[in-house]
Design an enzyme around this catalytic site. Sequence first.
Site, PDB file in Angstrom:
ATOM      1  N   SER A 103       1.621  31.605   1.769  1.00  0.00           N
ATOM      2  CA  SER A 103       2.446  31.608   0.561  1.00  0.00           C
ATOM      3  C   SER A 103       1.963  32.693  -0.409  1.00  0.00           C
ATOM      4  O   SER A 103       1.994  33.873  -0.043  1.00  0.00           O
ATOM      5  CB  SER A 103       2.442  30.191  -0.038  1.00  0.00           C
ATOM      6  OG  SER A 103       3.362  30.069  -1.076  1.00  0.00           O
ATOM      7  N   ASP A 153      12.912  27.203   4.599  1.00  0.00           N
ATOM      8  CA  ASP A 153      12.049  27.449   3.437  1.00  0.00           C
ATOM      9  C   ASP A 153      12.917  27.628   2.194  1.00  0.00           C
ATOM     10  O   ASP A 153      13.702  28.571   2.123  1.00  0.00           O
ATOM     11  CB  ASP A 153      11.217  28.718   3.708  1.00  0.00           C
ATOM     12  CG  ASP A 153      10.126  28.936   2.669  1.00  0.00           C
ATOM     13  OD1 ASP A 153      10.324  28.547   1.496  1.00  0.00           O
ATOM     14  OD2 ASP A 153       9.091  29.510   3.035  1.00  0.00           O
ATOM     15  N   HIS A 184       8.660  25.386   3.692  1.00  0.00           N
ATOM     16  CA  HIS A 184       7.623  26.274   3.166  1.00  0.00           C
ATOM     17  C   HIS A 184       6.226  25.842   3.621  1.00  0.00           C
ATOM     18  O   HIS A 184       5.321  26.659   3.716  1.00  0.00           O
ATOM     19  CB  HIS A 184       7.694  26.309   1.637  1.00  0.00           C
ATOM     20  CG  HIS A 184       6.938  27.456   1.034  1.00  0.00           C
ATOM     21  ND1 HIS A 184       7.335  28.772   1.196  1.00  0.00           N
ATOM     22  CD2 HIS A 184       5.806  27.494   0.289  1.00  0.00           C
ATOM     23  CE1 HIS A 184       6.468  29.569   0.556  1.00  0.00           C
ATOM     24  NE2 HIS A 184       5.534  28.818   0.003  1.00  0.00           N
TER      25      HIS A 184
END
Length: 202
Positions: A103, A153, A184
């Site tokens: 991320s 996501d 995600h």
Amino acid sequence: SLSFIHRFEPATVPGKPPILLLHGTGGDENDLLPLGGMLAPGSALLSPRGKVLEGGMPRFFRRLAEGVFDEADVRRRAAELADFIQEARDAHGLAAPIAVGFSNGANIAAALLVLRPEVLAGAVLLRAMVPLADTPSGDLSGKPVLMLSGSMDPIIPADNAARLAAQLTAAGAEVDHKILPTGHGLSQADVTIARNWLDRLT
Ligand code: MLT
């Protein structure tokens, strides 16, 4: 002492490439050590804590909103992180590391690849997006990059991840971009695919 709060675990198997672990928003230098151990058993693990705080949550650069980055800060923080990697290499006698970022950590790893390609030997980008709208990419010839994206996501549009893969490929990287049926967060498939990919590199 080095310029980032960090954890370092020395290699237990000689000749394995060091891994640079880059956590997501709200993580810290401890979070990804278990993942690093699963993905790259025996490798040295270098795990810095992002210096930017967002509501108390550590990150690697400032953002204006979810998915909208402060690009001047991305550049500054990538330079700072590149310097830290060099300091840590000198301090511990390490080869150039392979980044494993999740991320926000994947996004700063992508920024390192385009701004300071010499500092990384390769990268595993877990849920990455394009870090900079306008990037004169350096030479990534032959650098291996694994990108794992989630088809569900909610943070990263599919075309954004595809654009990053295309940018890295255009700069010469050997990009393997897989889209997993997930969101995600990381899944077991991420771990299995990343471990096998790293294993084949070495
Ligand atoms: C970012 O800010 O880097 C991305 O929005 C990913 C995140 O940290 O949630």
